[in-house]
Design a protein around this motif. Structure first.
Motif, PDB file in Angstrom:
ATOM      1  N   ARG A  55       2.088  -2.436  -4.560  1.00 23.57           N
ATOM      2  CA  ARG A  55       1.985  -1.115  -3.945  1.00 23.57           C
ATOM      3  C   ARG A  55       0.867  -0.304  -4.584  1.00 23.57           C
ATOM      4  NH1 ARG A  55       7.895   1.432  -3.667  1.00 23.57           N
ATOM      5  NH2 ARG A  55       7.899   1.004  -5.894  1.00 23.57           N
ATOM      6  N   ASP A 108       0.342  -8.383  -2.701  1.00 23.85           N
ATOM      7  CA  ASP A 108       0.305  -7.008  -2.184  1.00 23.85           C
ATOM      8  C   ASP A 108       1.082  -6.004  -3.019  1.00 23.85           C
ATOM      9  OD1 ASP A 108      -1.249  -7.677   0.008  1.00 23.85           O
ATOM     10  OD2 ASP A 108       0.523  -8.423   1.082  1.00 23.85           O
ATOM     11  N   SER A 158      -2.879   6.939  -0.146  1.00 25.55           N
ATOM     12  CA  SER A 158      -2.795   5.511   0.096  1.00 25.55           C
ATOM     13  C   SER A 158      -4.187   4.930   0.339  1.00 25.55           C
ATOM     14  CB  SER A 158      -1.895   5.268   1.301  1.00 25.55           C
ATOM     15  OG  SER A 158      -1.669   3.918   1.481  1.00 25.55           O
ATOM     16  N   ARG A 175       7.247  -2.635  -8.588  1.00 27.07           N
ATOM     17  CA  ARG A 175       6.407  -3.378  -7.641  1.00 27.07           C
ATOM     18  C   ARG A 175       4.970  -2.841  -7.625  1.00 27.07           C
ATOM     19  NH1 ARG A 175       7.720  -3.375  -2.354  1.00 27.07           N
ATOM     20  NH2 ARG A 175       9.265  -1.717  -2.521  1.00 27.07           N
ATOM     21  N   LEU A 176       4.383  -2.785  -8.796  1.00 21.72           N
ATOM     22  CA  LEU A 176       2.967  -2.473  -8.871  1.00 21.72           C
ATOM     23  C   LEU A 176       2.353  -3.427  -9.865  1.00 21.72           C
ATOM     24  CD1 LEU A 176       3.365  -0.659 -11.631  1.00 21.72           C
ATOM     25  CD2 LEU A 176       3.809   1.127  -9.961  1.00 21.72           C
ATOM     26  N   VAL A 200       6.035   6.558  -5.914  1.00 21.79           N
ATOM     27  CA  VAL A 200       5.126   5.606  -5.286  1.00 21.79           C
ATOM     28  C   VAL A 200       5.606   5.399  -3.854  1.00 21.79           C
ATOM     29  CG1 VAL A 200       4.207   3.260  -5.318  1.00 21.79           C
ATOM     30  CG2 VAL A 200       4.621   4.466  -7.467  1.00 21.79           C
ATOM     31  N   GLY A 201       4.750   5.728  -2.904  1.00 23.26           N
ATOM     32  CA  GLY A 201       5.121   5.572  -1.501  1.00 23.26           C
ATOM     33  C   GLY A 201       6.370   6.365  -1.151  1.00 23.26           C
ATOM     34  N   MET A 224       0.837  -1.208   0.000  1.00 26.23           N
ATOM     35  CA  MET A 224       0.000   0.000   0.000  1.00 26.23           C
ATOM     36  C   MET A 224       0.869   1.254   0.000  1.00 26.23           C
ATOM     37  SD  MET A 224      -2.684  -1.615   0.097  1.00 26.23           S
ATOM     38  CE  MET A 224      -2.015  -2.754   1.307  1.00 26.23           C
ATOM     39  N   ALA A 225       0.616   2.095  -0.920  1.00 22.28           N
ATOM     40  CA  ALA A 225       1.406   3.315  -0.975  1.00 22.28           C
ATOM     41  C   ALA A 225       0.610   4.385  -1.708  1.00 22.28           C
ATOM     42  CB  ALA A 225       2.719   3.056  -1.713  1.00 22.28           C
TER      43      ALA A 225
END
Lengths: 346, 276, 354
Positions: free
Chosen positions: A156, A154, A28, A76-77, A62-63, A1-2
Motif C-alpha cells: 500500500r 503491491d 495516493s 501491509r507496506l 493508510v488508505g 495503492m493508498a
C-alpha cells in the motif's frame, strides 16, 4: 495503492521529544520526500509509519485505515533500508519472494509467488541473477534486489530510507531517474527519506522539509525552491545568499552604504534571500537592485564561475559566465531583480 | 627470514605451547596408554575388547550418549529464545539478565548439585506433590533417575549455550529483523525464518560445547543419578583412581573423545550444508 | 593440593632429617643434648588433630623427641616407602587399607615382636595377628556395622535387616569404590553365606535390592550424611566412627554391630625398616597402644580400643564395639583386597547398574 495521512504525531525517546506534532498528507500515487539534516526526525517518522517505532500520540492512517497501533507486519507496506537488509541466507529470488511468503495465502501458491517475484525482478532488470546469493552481488545490484523486494506484491505504501546514499554519484543519478519512472509506472505511494536537497527536489511530487522534529515547510519542489518560508528553508534548499539587512523605510533595505528595494514590507533586522544564479556581475541591465562588492575568491566550474564576494562585510556567492573578468581583489557591482529576492525573518 | 611472516607466529606461540602442554601431550600419552596393560608389556587391544565385552560399560555409554543428546537439545531449546530475548533488551536489562545467567557459573557444580539433591529428594518441596516420590523406583523423587540428572545438567549447561548463541545473535544486523517485520513476518515467524537460520553457527557451537561438557561430566550424574546410573565419566574416574587401572581409563577416555569428535564433525557438516 | 603440600612438607622434613642424621651426637641416645627426631605419616584433618593430642605431644614431652608429621594416605605412603627403599626418610607409617601386608612382604617395614611391646600382653588378638608376618600392630579399629535412625526404626540385629520389607526404600548401600562400602558388602556377603572367594550371595542380594529401588547406592561418606538428612534413609551399613560424625551433625542415629559379626577397618602402625631409630619408633608405637592413649582414640574418634585394659566410659559403651564383641570383628587381609577388589567392583557394577 493508498494515501497516507499523518495527524499530530509525537514521539519521545526518554526525555527527548524527537517528533513534536507532525502532520503529513501524501495523496495516493504521489512521491513525497521527507527532507532534513540528520537528527531532524525524518527517519524516526518513517520508522513510525512502518511501525518499527510506536508513536506517543497522534494517528497514522493508510488508505483511510488507522494503523497507529498495528504491528509492522500487519500494516501491509514495504520499506527499503539504506543498507538494503537483504537476508544473507536466502538467494535473490527467495529474498524477493519473502514478503509474499510472510503475507501468506493472498499471494497464492509457491509457484505463483515465484512468478510474482520474478516479475518484480524484471522491473529492476535483475531477473538474470535470481539464483545468486546477496553476498555475490555488487552494491548497485543489491539495491535493485532490495527495490524489487520492496515493490513485490503491491504494497500500500513504499517507504524508502535514504536508499541511494550508498551509491556513487553516477549510479545515483541513474537510479534517481529509474526509481521515479518505476514509481510512476506502478503508481506506488512513496515516502522517501533523504538529506540531499537535490535528490528531494528532482524526484518528488511533494517535499516535506523537517527541522528539529517539526515540519518547517511542505510543498511542491518548485514552491519550496522559489518561495522558501524561512531562512532555514531558503538555505537548505539550493544555494541561497542570506544577507543581513535593516529596514530603511517602505520596501527598502539598507545593506552597508547601499539601499536596495525589497519585494515585501518589513521592519527591523531581517534576511534578504537572493539565489546565486539570480545575481549578475557588472551587468545591471533591467535590474532594479545593485550593490558594490569585491571578489575574494573565484572557482572555475567548467560551464561557469563561482565567485565569492564581499559586500559591506557580508559574504555573497554568485555564479557568472566564464568570460567574466573577476580576479580576486577586483571591485565589481552585483545586481538583481528585487522581485526574485525574498524577505525572511532571521 | 621475513619479519612480517614470523611475527604472527610469535603471537600464537604461547597458545600453541599451552595447547601442546595441556592438550596434545596428555591426549597423546593417554592414547598410547590405552594400548598398554598394567600387567604385561607391549601393545594390546585388551582394554578396548574389555570395554566392548562389558555390558555395564556399553549400557553406561548408551546412557551417556542418550543423556548428552537430550541435555544438549533441551539446553539449546531454552538458550536460543532466552538469548534472543536478551539480545532485544535494553543495554541495562541485558546486563541484569547476563549476570543472572552467568551467576550460577560462579558457584561450584557440587554446591549447585547438592541444591538439586535437596530439591529433588524426599525432603524437598516437590516431594509434597502426590506421586512425585514414585518417579524413582526407590521413592527418591527425581534422585536416581535420568530425568533428574538431565534437569540438573541442563541447569549447568544452559549458561554455556546462552553465551555462545548470544554472541552470534548479537551480531545479526537488527535491520534484517526490522526488514523482515515490515515484510509481514510476525515476531515468531521472524524468529523462525530470519533469526534462527542466522544464529545457526552459534547454535551449532553451543550445542557442540554442551554435548562435550555433558558427555564428560560425572559429578552431577554421580550425585543425582548415583552409583546405579553410571556414566562413562564416572567409570573413567573409578578406573583411574580406585582401581588404579590407568590404561583402561585411558581407553575409555579415548572412546569418549572419539564420540565427541564424530559429533562435532557431523554437526559441522550438517550446519555447513544448511548454510551452504 | 593437599597431596602437593604433603609432598613439599615431606621433602623439607626429609632434608631436615638427613641433616640431623649427619650431625654427631644424635642417634639412639636421647638422654641428653638436642632432641631426637621421628618422622611419622598422618591422615590429616580430625584424625591428625586427635592423634597429635593423644600421642604426639605427650610422647614428645616424655622422651625429648621432636615429631614431624607428613600427610600421606595409605596408598601414597606405600609408594613412598617403595621409592625410598635404599634410604628411607620416614620412621613410622600408618596404613588403613591393608598395605602393611605388601610392606612386610617387601621388607619395607621392620618386624615388631609382641614381647618388645610393653602393652603387647594387653592387646586383643586381632591387633597383633599380623606381627608374626612382620606387620606392625593395629592401633585403631573402626568396625563396619549398621547405622540406623533411632526415631524411625527399632535397633536392627542382623545384616539381613537391610533386606527387611519394613525398611524398603529407606536403606542406603555404599558403592564399592569406597573402602567401607567394600567392608559392608563383605559383611553382608558373609551373613548370606558367602566368602571372600565367592561374593555372589552378598552382591546379588544387594544388587537386587538396589535394582528394585528398595535400597539406594551412595558413593561417598558425605553422600551418606545427605542420605540420612534429606533422602529419608533410615538404615545403612557403614563405619562406627562415622555414626558419631552423623550424630554431631544432628542426626538421630545409633550404630550397632550385627549378631553375625562384621568386617572392620584396621589401622596399623609400622616401623620403617632401615631407619636409624627403630627402637624409638617401636617405643612410639607401643605408647600409642597404651590404655590411656587408646581411651583418647575411643572418646575422640569413636574408634574401638585394641587394648583390653582400656576403660570405656559409660556413655560410649553403646556407641563403640568393646569387650568380647571385638572378637566378632574380622580383618580383611591387604593381600586379598589387592587381589580381589577389581573383580568385586566389576561384579558389583554389573549387579547394581540400571
Amino acid at each position: 495503492m493508498a494515501d497516507l495521512e499523518i495527524l499530530d504525531v509525537r514521539k519521545t525517546f526518554g526525555d527527548i521529544e524527537v517528533l513534536k506534532g507532525i502532520d503529513v498528507h501524501a495523496p495516493s500515487g504521489s512521491f513525497v520526500s521527507l527532507l532534513g539534516a540528520s537528527g531532524c526526525g525524518k527517519s524516526t517518522l518513517l520508522r513510525c509509519i512502518a511501525g518499527l517505532e510506536a508513536v506517543n500520540s497522534g494517528t497514522i492512517s493508510v488508505g483511510g485505515e488507522d494503523v497507529t497501533g498495528l504491528a509492522p507486519e500487519k500494516r501491509r507496506l514495504s520499506m527499503m533500508f539504506q543498507s538494503y537488509a537483504l537476508l544473507p541466507h536466502m538467494n535473490v529470488l527467495e529474498n524477493v519472494r519473502f514478503p509474499l511468503r510472510m503475507r501468506g495465502k493472498q499471494h497464492g501458491t509457491k509457484t505463483a509467488q515465484r512468478e510474482l517475484a520474478v516479475h518484480a525482478l524484471e522491473q529492476v532488470q535483475m531477473d538474470h541473477l535470481a539464483s545468486r546469493m546477496p553476498r555475490q552481488l555488487s552494491g548497485g545490484q543489491q539495491q535493485r534486489v532490495a527495490l524489487a523486494r520492496a515493490i513485490v506484491g503491491d504494497p500500500r505504501l513504499l517507504l524508502l530510507d535514504e536508499p541511494l546514499s550508498n551509491l556513487d554519484a553516477r549510479l545515483r543519478e541513474d537510479m534517481q531517474v529509474e526509481l521515479v519512472s518505476l514509481q510512476k509506472r506502478l503508481g506506488l505511494t512513496t515516502i522517501f527519506v533523504t538529506h540531499d536537497q537535490d535528490e528531494a527536489l528532482s524526484m518528488s511530487d511533494q517535499v516535506i522539509l523537517m527541522r528539529g522534529g517539526v515540519v518547517e515547510q511542505a510543498g511542491t519542489p518548485e514552491e519550496l525552491y522559489a518561495r522558501p518560508a524561512t531562512s532555514f528553508a531558503a538555505d537548505f534548499l539550493g544555494a541561497a545568499n542570506l544577507l543581513s539587512v535593516t529596514s530603511d523605510g517602505v520596501r527598502r533595505a539598507r545593506l552597508g552604504s547601499a539601499v536596495v528595494p525589497t519585494p515585501t514590507e518589513f521592519s527591523g533586522d531581517v534576511n534578504l534571500m537572493i539565489r546565486q544564479e539570480d545575481l549578475k556581475v557588472n551587468n545591471a541591465e533591467g535590474l532594479d537592485s545593485t550593490v558594490p562588492a569585491v571578489v575574494t575568491a573565484r572557482v572555475f566550474r567548467g560551464s561557469e564561475l563561482l565567485l565569492v564576494l564581499d559586500a559591506a562585510g557580508q559574504e555573497i556567492r554568485a555564479v557568472a559566465p566564464v568570460s567574466t573578468a573577476a580576479e580576486p581583489g577586483t571591485e565589481v557591482t552585483l545586481s538583481w531583480n528585487s522581485r526574485q529576492s525574498r524577505v525572511l525573518a532571521k | 627470514m621475513n619479519k612480517s611472516r614470523t611475527e604472527p607466529w610469535l603471537l600464537v606461540l604461547p597458545v600453541m605451547a599451552l595447547l601442546v602442554i595441556a592438550f596434545v601431550i596428555p591426549v597423546a600419552s593417554s592414547l598410547i596408554a590405552s594400548f598398554t596393560s598394567t600387567g604385561s608389556p607391549g601393545f594390546t587391544l585388551a582394554n578396548f575388547s574389555d570395554f566392548f565385552e562389558s555390558s555395564v560399560h556399553l549400557t553406561a555409554s548408551a546412557r551417556t550418549l542418550r543423556m548428552a543428546f537430550i541435555q544438549t537439545i533441551a539446553s539449546i531449546l531454552i538458550a536460543v529464545p532466552l538469548a534472543y530475548i536478551m539480545s532485544r533488551l535494553s543495554a541495562r536489562a541485558r546486563v541484569v539478565m547476563m549476570i543472572a545467567t552467568i551467576l550460577p557459573l560462579m558457584t561450584s557444580v557440587v554446591i549447585r548439585t547438592f541444591g538439586w539433591v535437596i530439591l529433588m529428594g524426599p525432603s524437598g518441596p516437590l516431594a509434597r506433590i502426590p506421586g512425585f516420590l514414585e518417579l524413582s523406583n526407590s521413592h527418591q523423587g527425581l534422585l536416581g533417575t535420568e530425568l533428574g540428572v538431565n534437569i540438573a545438567m541442563v541447569q549447568v549447561l544452559v549458561p554455556f549455550a546462552v553465551l555462545s548463541v548470544l554472541g552470534v545473535i548479537n551480531g545479526i544486523d537488527v535491520r534484517l529483523q526490522e526488514a523482515s517485520r515490515t515484510m509481514g513476518a510476525s515476531f515468531l515467524r521472524n524468529f523462525w525464518h530470519v533469526v534462527l537460520p542466522l544464529a545457526l553457527p552459534g547454535i551449532v557451537s553451543g550445542a557442540t560445547l554442551c554435548f562435550a561438557l555433558s558427555i564428560s561430566s560425572f559429578i552431577t550424574p554421580n550425585l543425582i543419578g548415583g552409583a546405579q546410573l553410571p556414566v562413562i565419566g564416572a567409570f573413567i574416574y573409578q578406573d583411574a583412581t580406585v582401581n588404579g587401572d590407568l590404561p583402561f581409563a585411558a581407553a575409555q577416555a579415548m572412546l569418549m573423545l572419539m564420540a565427541v569428535l564424530i559429533t562435532i564433525a557431523a554437526t559441522n557438516r550438517l550446519a555447513s550444508s544448511r548454510m551452504k | 593440593m593437599k597431596r602437593r603440600t604433603a609432598l613439599i612438607a615431606f621433602t623439607s622434613t626429609a632434608v631436615l632429617a638427613s641433616l640431623t642424621a649427619c650431625m654427631p651426637g644424635t642417634g639412639s641416645g636421647s638422654a641428653a643434648g638436642a632432641p631426637t627426631e621421628l618422622v611419622i605419616t598422618t591422615f590429616g584433618g580430625d584424625w591428625q588433630k586427635n592423634f597429635t593430642d593423644a600421642v604426639v605431644k605427650p610422647f614428645e614431652k616424655a622422651n625429648n623427641v621432636t615429631i614431624k608429621q607428613v600427610t600421606l594416605y595409605s596408598a601414597d605412603a606405600l609408594a613412598q616407602l617403595q621409592a625410598q627403599k635404599s634410604s628411607p626418610q620416614i620412621d613410622v607409617v600408618f596404613f588403613s587399607g591393608g598395605q602393611e601386608a605388601t610392606a612386610a612382604r617387601d621388607k619395607l617395614i621392620a618386624p615388631i615382636s609382641a614381647s618388645s611391646l610393653s602393652n603387647g600382653a594387653d592387646l586383643i588378638d586381632s591387633a597383633k595377628s599380623g606381627l608374626e608376618q612382620g606387620e606392625g600392630p593395629v592401633i585403631q579399629i573402626s568396625p563396619v556395622g549398621l547405622t540406623y535412625r533411632t526415631d524411625k526404626i527399632d535397633k536392627p540385629t542382623s545384616w539381613n535387616d537391610v533386606f527387611d520389607p519394613k525398611y524398603k526404600k529407606h536403606v542406603a548401600f555404599t558403592d564399592l569404590s569406597n573402602s567401607y562400602g567394600t567392608l559392608g558388602m563383605l559383611s553382608i556377603n558373609q551373613a548370606k553365606g558367602g566368602t571372600a572367594d565367592d561374593v555372589t550371595p552378598g552382591i546379588s542380594a544387594m544388587g537386587q535390592a538396589a535394582k528394585a529401588g528398595d535400597a539406594v547406592v551412595i558413593k561417598t561418606s558425605s553422600d551418606l550424611q545427605q542420605a540420612f538428612s534429606s533422602r529419608d534413609i533410615w538404615l545403612a551399613p557403614y563405619a562406627q566412627d562415622y555414626a558419631e560424625t552423623l550424630r554431631k551433625a544432628g542426626q538421630p542415629v545409633e550404630f550397632v554391630l550385627p549378631a553375625e559379626g562384621s568386617m572392620a577397618s584396621f589401622i596399623t602402625a609400622n616401623a620403617v625398616a632401615g631407619r636409624a631409630n627403630i627402637p624409638l619408633a617401636t617405643k612410639f608405637i607401643d605408647f600409642a597402644l597404651s590404655s590411656d592413649v587408646q581411651a583418647k582414640f575411643v572418646s575422640g574418634m569413636t574408634y574401638s580400643s585394641v587394648n583390653q585394659k582400656t576403660e570405656i566410659p559409660e556413655d560410649l559403651k553403646s556407641k563403640v564395639v568393646w569387650g568380647s564383641s571385638l572378637d566378632k570383628l574380622q580383618r580383611l587381609s591387604g593381600a586379598t583386597f589387592g587381589e580381589k577388589s577389581a573383580t568385586w567392583l566389576k561384579q558389583w557394577n554389573e549387579a547394581i547398574a540400571q
